[in-house]
Every structure is written in C-alpha cells, then in structure tokens.
Design a protein around this motif. Structure first.
Motif, PDB file in Angstrom:
ATOM      1  N   LEU A 251       0.829  -1.211   0.000  1.00 31.15           N
ATOM      2  CA  LEU A 251       0.000   0.000   0.000  1.00 31.15           C
ATOM      3  C   LEU A 251       0.859   1.255   0.000  1.00 31.15           C
ATOM      4  N   LEU A 252       1.953   1.229   0.755  1.00 28.64           N
ATOM      5  CA  LEU A 252       2.845   2.385   0.772  1.00 28.64           C
ATOM      6  C   LEU A 252       3.489   2.588  -0.598  1.00 28.64           C
ATOM      7  N   THR A 253       3.816   1.497  -1.297  1.00 27.38           N
ATOM      8  CA  THR A 253       4.364   1.600  -2.653  1.00 27.38           C
ATOM      9  C   THR A 253       3.372   2.266  -3.593  1.00 27.38           C
ATOM     10  N   GLN A 317      -5.461   9.351  -0.678  1.00 28.43           N
ATOM     11  CA  GLN A 317      -6.156   9.746   0.544  1.00 28.43           C
ATOM     12  C   GLN A 317      -6.753   8.533   1.262  1.00 28.43           C
ATOM     13  N   LYS A 318      -7.353   7.620   0.502  1.00 31.23           N
ATOM     14  CA  LYS A 318      -7.935   6.413   1.099  1.00 31.23           C
ATOM     15  C   LYS A 318      -6.857   5.527   1.716  1.00 31.23           C
ATOM     16  N   LEU A 319      -5.728   5.397   1.016  1.00 30.43           N
ATOM     17  CA  LEU A 319      -4.662   4.509   1.493  1.00 30.43           C
ATOM     18  C   LEU A 319      -3.965   5.068   2.729  1.00 30.43           C
ATOM     19  N   ILE A 320      -3.701   6.377   2.748  1.00 30.33           N
ATOM     20  CA  ILE A 320      -3.028   6.946   3.929  1.00 30.33           C
ATOM     21  C   ILE A 320      -3.949   6.912   5.148  1.00 30.33           C
ATOM     22  N   THR A 321      -5.258   6.999   4.912  1.00 26.54           N
ATOM     23  CA  THR A 321      -6.205   6.871   6.024  1.00 26.54           C
ATOM     24  C   THR A 321      -6.151   5.467   6.601  1.00 26.54           C
ATOM     25  N   GLU A 322      -6.065   4.461   5.714  1.00 26.68           N
ATOM     26  CA  GLU A 322      -5.978   3.074   6.166  1.00 26.68           C
ATOM     27  C   GLU A 322      -4.695   2.806   6.928  1.00 26.68           C
ATOM     28  N   LEU A 323      -3.596   3.427   6.497  1.00 29.97           N
ATOM     29  CA  LEU A 323      -2.295   3.189   7.123  1.00 29.97           C
ATOM     30  C   LEU A 323      -1.998   4.148   8.268  1.00 29.97           C
ATOM     31  N   ASN A 324      -2.915   5.100   8.534  1.00 31.53           N
ATOM     32  CA  ASN A 324      -2.739   6.093   9.603  1.00 31.53           C
ATOM     33  C   ASN A 324      -1.529   6.990   9.346  1.00 31.53           C
ATOM     34  N   ILE A 325      -1.409   7.429   8.098  1.00 33.85           N
ATOM     35  CA  ILE A 325      -0.365   8.382   7.695  1.00 33.85           C
ATOM     36  C   ILE A 325      -1.036   9.731   7.452  1.00 33.85           C
ATOM     37  N   LYS A 326      -0.421  10.803   7.920  1.00 34.51           N
ATOM     38  CA  LYS A 326      -0.965  12.135   7.705  1.00 34.51           C
ATOM     39  C   LYS A 326      -0.316  12.758   6.467  1.00 34.51           C
ATOM     40  N   MET A 327      -1.111  13.511   5.706  1.00 38.38           N
ATOM     41  CA  MET A 327      -0.596  14.140   4.491  1.00 38.38           C
ATOM     42  C   MET A 327      -0.895  15.639   4.508  1.00 38.38           C
ATOM     43  N   GLY A 336       4.954  25.310  -8.103  1.00 41.24           N
ATOM     44  CA  GLY A 336       5.065  23.882  -7.821  1.00 41.24           C
ATOM     45  C   GLY A 336       4.273  23.462  -6.594  1.00 41.24           C
ATOM     46  N   THR A 337       4.370  22.179  -6.287  1.00 41.84           N
ATOM     47  CA  THR A 337       3.626  21.579  -5.178  1.00 41.84           C
ATOM     48  C   THR A 337       4.557  20.735  -4.322  1.00 41.84           C
ATOM     49  N   THR A 338       4.352  20.796  -3.026  1.00 42.85           N
ATOM     50  CA  THR A 338       5.093  19.948  -2.085  1.00 42.85           C
ATOM     51  C   THR A 338       4.083  19.134  -1.283  1.00 42.85           C
ATOM     52  N   ILE A 339       4.250  17.831  -1.306  1.00 41.46           N
ATOM     53  CA  ILE A 339       3.383  16.941  -0.529  1.00 41.46           C
ATOM     54  C   ILE A 339       4.232  16.282   0.546  1.00 41.46           C
ATOM     55  N   ILE A 340       3.779  16.404   1.789  1.00 42.71           N
ATOM     56  CA  ILE A 340       4.527  15.883   2.933  1.00 42.71           C
ATOM     57  C   ILE A 340       3.734  14.745   3.571  1.00 42.71           C
ATOM     58  N   LEU A 341       4.374  13.602   3.693  1.00 48.08           N
ATOM     59  CA  LEU A 341       3.784  12.451   4.388  1.00 48.08           C
ATOM     60  C   LEU A 341       4.405  12.361   5.775  1.00 48.08           C
ATOM     61  N   ASP A 342       3.550  12.327   6.796  1.00 47.42           N
ATOM     62  CA  ASP A 342       4.016  12.296   8.188  1.00 47.42           C
ATOM     63  C   ASP A 342       3.739  10.906   8.776  1.00 47.42           C
ATOM     64  N   PHE A 343       4.811  10.216   9.172  1.00 49.82           N
ATOM     65  CA  PHE A 343       4.702   8.842   9.673  1.00 49.82           C
ATOM     66  C   PHE A 343       4.824   8.763  11.196  1.00 49.82           C
ATOM     67  N   LYS A 344       4.670   9.889  11.886  1.00 52.97           N
ATOM     68  CA  LYS A 344       4.928   9.902  13.335  1.00 52.97           C
ATOM     69  C   LYS A 344       3.942   9.039  14.125  1.00 52.97           C
ATOM     70  N   HIS A 345       2.759   8.788  13.570  1.00 55.43           N
ATOM     71  CA  HIS A 345       1.759   7.980  14.293  1.00 55.43           C
ATOM     72  C   HIS A 345       1.962   6.474  14.105  1.00 55.43           C
ATOM     73  N   LEU A 346       2.907   6.092  13.248  1.00 51.79           N
ATOM     74  CA  LEU A 346       3.193   4.675  13.057  1.00 51.79           C
ATOM     75  C   LEU A 346       4.181   4.182  14.112  1.00 51.79           C
ATOM     76  N   ALA A 347       4.095   2.893  14.420  1.00 56.94           N
ATOM     77  CA  ALA A 347       5.006   2.311  15.412  1.00 56.94           C
ATOM     78  C   ALA A 347       6.425   2.277  14.864  1.00 56.94           C
ATOM     79  N   LYS A 348       7.378   2.444  15.766  1.00 55.70           N
ATOM     80  CA  LYS A 348       8.780   2.371  15.367  1.00 55.70           C
ATOM     81  C   LYS A 348       9.193   0.923  15.167  1.00 55.70           C
ATOM     82  N   LYS A 349      10.384   0.767  14.610  1.00 52.45           N
ATOM     83  CA  LYS A 349      10.914  -0.563  14.326  1.00 52.45           C
ATOM     84  C   LYS A 349      10.930  -1.407  15.594  1.00 52.45           C
ATOM     85  N   SER A 350      10.343  -2.618  15.484  1.00 46.90           N
ATOM     86  CA  SER A 350      10.301  -3.514  16.644  1.00 46.90           C
ATOM     87  C   SER A 350      11.656  -4.182  16.832  1.00 46.90           C
ATOM     88  N   THR A 351      11.972  -4.476  18.065  1.00 46.66           N
ATOM     89  CA  THR A 351      13.274  -5.096  18.345  1.00 46.66           C
ATOM     90  C   THR A 351      13.137  -6.595  18.492  1.00 46.66           C
TER      91      THR A 351
END
Length: 351
Positions: A251-253, A317-327, A336-351
């Motif tokens: 989905l991110l791809t 818009q539908k995909l980022i809502t599903e993945l909990n990514i802010k745009m 021109g246009t700048t689109i920013i994807l914010d991934f701060k609400h996603l979990a960090k890399k698991s150990t």
C-alpha cells in the motif's frame, strides 16, 4: 460477508430501525396520554356513582363551601378530587378524593404495562428492521458479487499478456543486452503486477500485513523507477536520517508511485522532482503548475489537467487513512507543489 457489506448492513439497519423506533416512541407517547385521559374519565364516573351510594372505600369524603369550587371538574392537586351536590344543602358541596398513594400506584401500573408493550414492539421492530435491511441489500450484494467475479476474470486474463511480455523482455535482454527502454517497460510491468496483487488482496478481503519497512530505501527505489520513465526530468533524493516504521509495503508503494507519478507527469519541461527524508516525514516537491483548488484536489474524479482520470490523489487519501499516515499539501500556481507524508503515528521498528 465482507467488511464493507457488514458496514452497509449495520448503517442501513441503524437508520431504518431508528426511524421506526422514533415513530413507535411517538405512538406510545400518544397512547400514554390517551390512556391517562381515559383513566381520569373512568375515575370521575366512579366518583359520580359514589356520590350517590357513599359506599366506595377507595375514596375519601369531605365537605366544601359551594362558592369556592366548581362542579363537573376533576381537580389534580395532591391526588384527584371532584365536587358534587348534596341534596337539600345550599351551602356545601361533597368533596370526593382519590388519595395520592392510590393514584401513583395506578399510574405506575399503567406505565409498567405500556413499557412491557413498548419493549415487545421494539423487539418485533428489531427483527423486522433486520430482515427488511437484508432484503433491501440483496440486489446490491448480488451486483457487488458480479462485479467481483468480473474483476477476477479480468485479473485472470491479465496473466497471459503479462507473462508474454516478461518472457519477451528476458529474451530481448539476452539478445541485445541492457537497454534503458526495456528497463522502463520492465518497471511498468512490475507496477501492473503490484496493482494486480493489491486487487487480489482486496477481492479475497485479506487484511493489510504490516512489517518493518525501510521507508527511505523504498522511496528511493520508487523514485529511480519513475526516473527511468521520465528521463528528461531531474530527480533529487536526500536522506537526512533513517526512517523505519511498521506499515504495509504494497500500500505504501502505491502511495509513493501515485505521488511521484503526479509530480513527474504534471511537471514543467525539464523540471525537477525532489524527494527528501527528514525526521518522521517524507516530502515530494515538484516544479510543476501547482494546484488551483486545493480543497477539491482529493475528491474523486476531480482534475485540473486534461490528462488522467482524477483518481490518483483520491486513492492516496484512502490509502493513507488506512495506514494512519498524515498528508499535508503545499502549493503555489506556476511554482510547484510539495506533498509531505508524516509517519509519526506509526510504530517504530520492533526489536
């Protein structure tokens, strides 16, 4: 039953049942007032009979001065009472009262009976609403099923030409060696295969599988793919830090492909596309025409250019809502246009 079918069933049932329940509540409210009035009329008639016999134990009897009270009227103050004439008495009326204790008991029993009837009627409406909702959704479910079957057939038919193209590309590479045009075609076929897999996942209703994704690395790969398709544009990649999060790779791809494709497709001649990673954000900046109406750009089928179908950003818009990514979108016409994807609400890399 798929999730969207369950959601549709629940929402339609909720609306249908709520309307019926409101109507039922209004009917029972009116029924309560009607039965209360009938109860008062019966009580007054009983008082009339008792004014003659004087043998009614449920009532209390007293005398009241005539000029202060009216006949043929049921008073509702601290219980119910009424006044009746006394033969040969010019000064007094007979006051017959129904004690508040008895009155509360009668009204309580009336309410209890109505509540039992209301609960039974609600249960019946619940069943009726559910079966009517199922019945009303049956044609829609049938149409969705036919649509799914049609998509399955199309996906199956895609396999033959895609396989043929892949075999011919491999044969051509063996014969001619590496070629930039063949590489672009190969990347395009990979994108088609990715979309095909996404459609298969959707049809089988398989949930998104999240795993640790190196977002910076994935973004660089997708940028390089687009660079092969648009060789006349300048593509710049900057990574200020690692960005690894738990999310869905496919989905991110699709999100990245849509955004980078838009930045490339609607750019100026010999323009530039800049992709950068900073903190928890990924930004894609282009030197295109900009967006005129930023409030409508995410709507389905809305487009400001003749090219395309107006679906790209709506899908994003539908995909980022599903993945909990802010745009966030920043744009200036002719700059021109700048689109920013914010991934701060996603979990960090698991150990």
């Amino acid at each position: 039953m798929k999730s969207y079918e369950k959601e549709s069933l629940f929402k339609n049932f909720l609306v249908f049942f709520s309307l019926l329940e409101i109507l039922l509540l209004l009917l029972f409210t009116q029924l309560y007032h009607t039965q209360t009035q009938e109860y008062e009329q019966r009580l007054y008639k009983t008082m009339q009979v008792c004014s003659y016999t004087m043998k009614c134990k449920q009532f209390t009897f007293d005398f009241a001065i005539k000029n202060k009270h009216r006949l043929n009227e049921l008073y509702k103050d601290n219980g119910y009472y009424a006044f009746f004439t006394i033969p040969k008495s010019k000064k007094y009326f007979m006051k017959i009262s129904y004690p508040p204790k008895h009155l509360l008991n009668d009204i309580g029993m009336l309410k209890q009976l109505l509540w039992f009837k209301f609960a039974g009627a609600t249960l019946l409406l619940l069943v009726i609403a559910f079966f009517f909702t199922l019945y009303s959704l049956k044609p829609i479910r049938k149409a969705l099923h036919l649509n799914d079957e049609f998509i399955k057939d199309i996906l199956h038919d895609f396999n033959t030409p895609i396989t043929s193209m892949l075999l011919n590309i491999k044969m051509f590479e063996k014969e001619k060696g590496e070629d930039p045009f063949i590489k672009r075609v190969s990347h395009s076929i990979d994108t088609i295969l990715l979309l095909q897999n996404n459609l298969k996942s959707f049809l089988h209703h398989s949930p998104s599988q999240n795993k640790n994704i190196d977002i910076a690395s994935l973004a660089k790969t997708r940028l390089e793919v687009m660079q092969n398709i648009y060789p006349k544009l300048t593509f710049t990649y900057k990574k200020h830090n690692e960005l690894i999060k738990m999310t869905n790779s496919e989905l991110l791809t699709r999100i990245l492909d849509n955004l980078i494709s838009n930045a490339s497709k609607y750019n100026k001649a010999n323009g530039e596309v800049k992709l950068s990673i900073l903190g928890d954000t990924l930004s894609i900046k282009d030197t295109g025409k900009g967006i005129k109406n930023i409030d409508k750009v995410l709507q389905r089928y809305y487009k400001e250019q003749e090219r395309g179908l107006g679906l790209g950003l709506h899908i994003v818009q539908k995909l980022i809502t599903e993945l909990n990514i802010k745009m966030h979108i920043k744009t200036q016409e002719d700059i021109g246009t700048t689109i920013i994807l914010d991934f701060k609400h996603l979990a960090k890399k698991s150990t």
